[in-house]
Design an enzyme around this catalytic site. Structure first.
Site, PDB file in Angstrom:
ATOM      1  N   HIS A  56       0.843  -1.210   0.000  1.00 37.82           N
ATOM      2  CA  HIS A  56       0.000   0.000   0.000  1.00 37.82           C
ATOM      3  C   HIS A  56       0.872   1.251   0.000  1.00 37.82           C
ATOM      4  O   HIS A  56       1.201   1.807   1.043  1.00 37.82           O
ATOM      5  CB  HIS A  56      -0.897  -0.024   1.242  1.00 37.82           C
ATOM      6  CG  HIS A  56      -1.996   0.992   1.232  1.00 37.82           C
ATOM      7  ND1 HIS A  56      -3.197   0.778   1.867  1.00 37.82           N
ATOM      8  CD2 HIS A  56      -2.090   2.216   0.671  1.00 37.82           C
ATOM      9  CE1 HIS A  56      -3.976   1.854   1.707  1.00 37.82           C
ATOM     10  NE2 HIS A  56      -3.311   2.742   0.997  1.00 37.82           N
ATOM     11  N   ARG A  60       2.006   8.707  -6.493  1.00 35.13           N
ATOM     12  CA  ARG A  60       1.474   9.976  -7.026  1.00 35.13           C
ATOM     13  C   ARG A  60       1.681  10.209  -8.530  1.00 35.13           C
ATOM     14  O   ARG A  60       1.022  11.054  -9.104  1.00 35.13           O
ATOM     15  CB  ARG A  60       2.050  11.177  -6.258  1.00 35.13           C
ATOM     16  CG  ARG A  60       1.818  11.160  -4.754  1.00 35.13           C
ATOM     17  CD  ARG A  60       0.360  11.071  -4.383  1.00 35.13           C
ATOM     18  NE  ARG A  60       0.144  11.320  -2.965  1.00 35.13           N
ATOM     19  CZ  ARG A  60      -0.925  10.903  -2.293  1.00 35.13           C
ATOM     20  NH1 ARG A  60      -1.862  10.189  -2.911  1.00 35.13           N
ATOM     21  NH2 ARG A  60      -1.064  11.182  -1.008  1.00 35.13           N
ATOM     22  N   ASP A 303       0.837   2.666   3.775  1.00 31.20           N
ATOM     23  CA  ASP A 303      -0.052   3.734   3.299  1.00 31.20           C
ATOM     24  C   ASP A 303       0.737   5.034   3.148  1.00 31.20           C
ATOM     25  O   ASP A 303       0.280   6.118   3.523  1.00 31.20           O
ATOM     26  CB  ASP A 303      -1.244   3.926   4.228  1.00 31.20           C
ATOM     27  CG  ASP A 303      -2.330   4.821   3.613  1.00 31.20           C
ATOM     28  OD1 ASP A 303      -2.256   5.120   2.399  1.00 31.20           O
ATOM     29  OD2 ASP A 303      -3.249   5.230   4.355  1.00 31.20           O
ATOM     30  N   HIS A 307       2.522  14.430   0.608  1.00 27.83           N
ATOM     31  CA  HIS A 307       1.830  15.667   0.241  1.00 27.83           C
ATOM     32  C   HIS A 307       2.829  16.815   0.218  1.00 27.83           C
ATOM     33  O   HIS A 307       3.769  16.842   1.022  1.00 27.83           O
ATOM     34  CB  HIS A 307       0.719  16.004   1.239  1.00 27.83           C
ATOM     35  CG  HIS A 307      -0.440  15.056   1.218  1.00 27.83           C
ATOM     36  ND1 HIS A 307      -1.286  14.965   0.147  1.00 27.83           N
ATOM     37  CD2 HIS A 307      -0.866  14.159   2.144  1.00 27.83           C
ATOM     38  CE1 HIS A 307      -2.217  14.045   0.420  1.00 27.83           C
ATOM     39  NE2 HIS A 307      -1.980  13.547   1.609  1.00 27.83           N
TER      40      HIS A 307
END
EC number: 3.5.2.3
Length: 428
Positions: A56, A60, A303, A307
């Site tokens: 996971h 991007r 995960d 960002h």
């Protein structure tokens, strides 16, 4: 063909052994090995594991290269001891066609820091209305076997049933982001005492648990495989445990941050702690650790959700959800599971290499550290302790919840099919 002799490493935490890499494979293991012309790595006291596999990861690319690229993400993976990652489908464009998944796969092959296995979207555009080209993605050069709308729940029961039926034909698996959307409208954090005191919209545990309950029943009905992404509540653990007792083909993952952090951190209003699913209570954290130890939860998955700075350096309500995790995952697992006595290093190898490779059908990964096997390996200095400094991350993003926190363990070397991708903590 290059040779590397790893001398005196504790293979899976056991007795010291020598491991000889010849080309892309492990040629020999034992004690007192010699190899003329081999590069020698003195690994006394360090633990040698099979290369880690992350089921996971958000890379991007394409579309959000300001957050991460396949190159920077796989460099981060190698730094964390990973030799294979599964790249989630919520890119721009969405990875819902053979063309897009092949693009991601080829980028992974081109950069070479770890193997990249694209995850295909379950529905077109992640919109939950129409099945994506599951068969075409599986038959593509990328050979997709895992499908997920992660970031969004496949909340339509009919669509979920059809997806499970479709992937059964080629032994695929649907990885579900368990979040009932109507129960989480306006939610900002875990629903509980802290959310009530802070006046933030609550994210109830039942929003996760109700979807898991539905989906394990659908998987039983269809006779197909379902995987639960980032399981986060004690109630979810009990549902998965019950489903496994019935022989349902369900697997589940937990993230490092859900093994360590709680919703009490949200009192700081620091958006670095904003994540989906949200940080839960101490009771949930302890239940997740126990479930990972007893095998109810099959694997640890990062995960990894990078960002850009501006998406996290803002007020809580406007901040993006997610944390980077590839470069700190093994350290967090050491602190929460190994140093607490809940898992030994063989157990870590199982939860972070053998099982994720099995679930994702990642051939050549999650293999024993023995002669004839692919030389996908990671060497860990378990005695090391240091503070997390995101300035040194290989990832393009810095949104880690562990900045300044002291964590144990450090990956010193990673080998992908015999080629060193990380040497003495530095990328090659």
């Amino acid at each position: 063909m290059s040779k590397t002799l790893i001398r005196g490493a504790k293979v899976l935490g056991g007795e010291p052994q020598d491991v000889l890499i010849d080309g892309e494979t492990i040629a020999e293991t034992g004690t007192g090995l010699e190899a003329e012309g081999a590069e020698v790595i003195e690994a006394g006291g360090k633990v040698l594991l099979p290369g880690l596999v992350d089921l996971h990861t958000h890379l991007r690319e394409p579309g959000r290269e300001d957050s991460e690229t396949v190159l920077t993400g796989t460099r981060a993976a190698a730094s964390g001891g990973y030799t294979a990652v599964f790249a989630m489908a919520n890119t721009f464009p969405v990875a819902d066609t053979a063309g897009v998944v092949e693009q991601v796969w080829r980028l992974g092959k081109e950069h070479g820091y770890c193997d990249v296995r694209p995850i295909g979207a379950v529905t077109v555009g992640l919109e939950g209305k129409k099945l994506a080209e599951l068969g075409a993605m599986h038959e593509s050069a990328a050979g997709v076997s895992v499908f997920s709308d992660d970031g969004k729940c496949v909340d339509d029961a009919v669509i979920m049933r059809r997806a499970l039926e479709y992937v059964k034909a080629f032994d695929g698996v649907v990885a579900q982001h368990a979040q009932e959307p109507r129960l989480t409208e306006g939610a900002q954090m875990n629903e509980g005492v802290v959310s009530a005191e802070l006046g933030l919209g609550g994210w109830p545990a039942v929003a996760e648990e109700s979807i898991i309950a539905r989906d394990v029943l659908l998987a039983e009905h269809v006779g197909s495989r379902v995987h639960i992404c980032h399981l986060s509540t004690a109630g979810s653990v009990e549902i998965v445990r019950w489903a496994k007792s019935r022989g349902i083909q369900v697997t589940a993952e937990v993230t490092p941050h859900h093994l360590l952090l709680t919703d009490e951190l949200v009192r700081t209003y620091n958006p670095v702690y904003k994540v989906n699913p949200p940080l839960r209570t101490e009771r949930d954290v302890l239940a997740l650790r126990e479930a990972l130890a007893d095998g109810t939860i099959d694997i640890v998955a990062t995960d990894h959700a990078p960002h850009p700075h501006e998406d996290k350096d803002c007020e809580w309500a406007a901040a993006a959800m997610g944390m980077v995790g590839l470069e700190t995952a093994l350290s967090v697992v050491q602190e929460t599971m190994v140093d607490t006595g809940l898992l030994d290093w063989a157990g870590v190898a199982d939860r972070m290499s053998f099982q994720p490779a099995r679930i994702g059908r990642a051939l050549g990964h999650g293999r024993p550290v023995s002669a004839g096997e692919p030389a996908n390996l990671t060497l860990v200095d378990t005695a090391y302790r240091g503070r997390v400094d995101p300035a040194g991350f290989a990832s393009r993003s810095r949104n880690t919840p562990y900045q300044g926190r002291e964590l144990p363990g450090r990956v010193t070397h990673t080998w992908l099919r015999g080629k060193a991708t990380l040497v003495d903590g530095k990328l090659t």
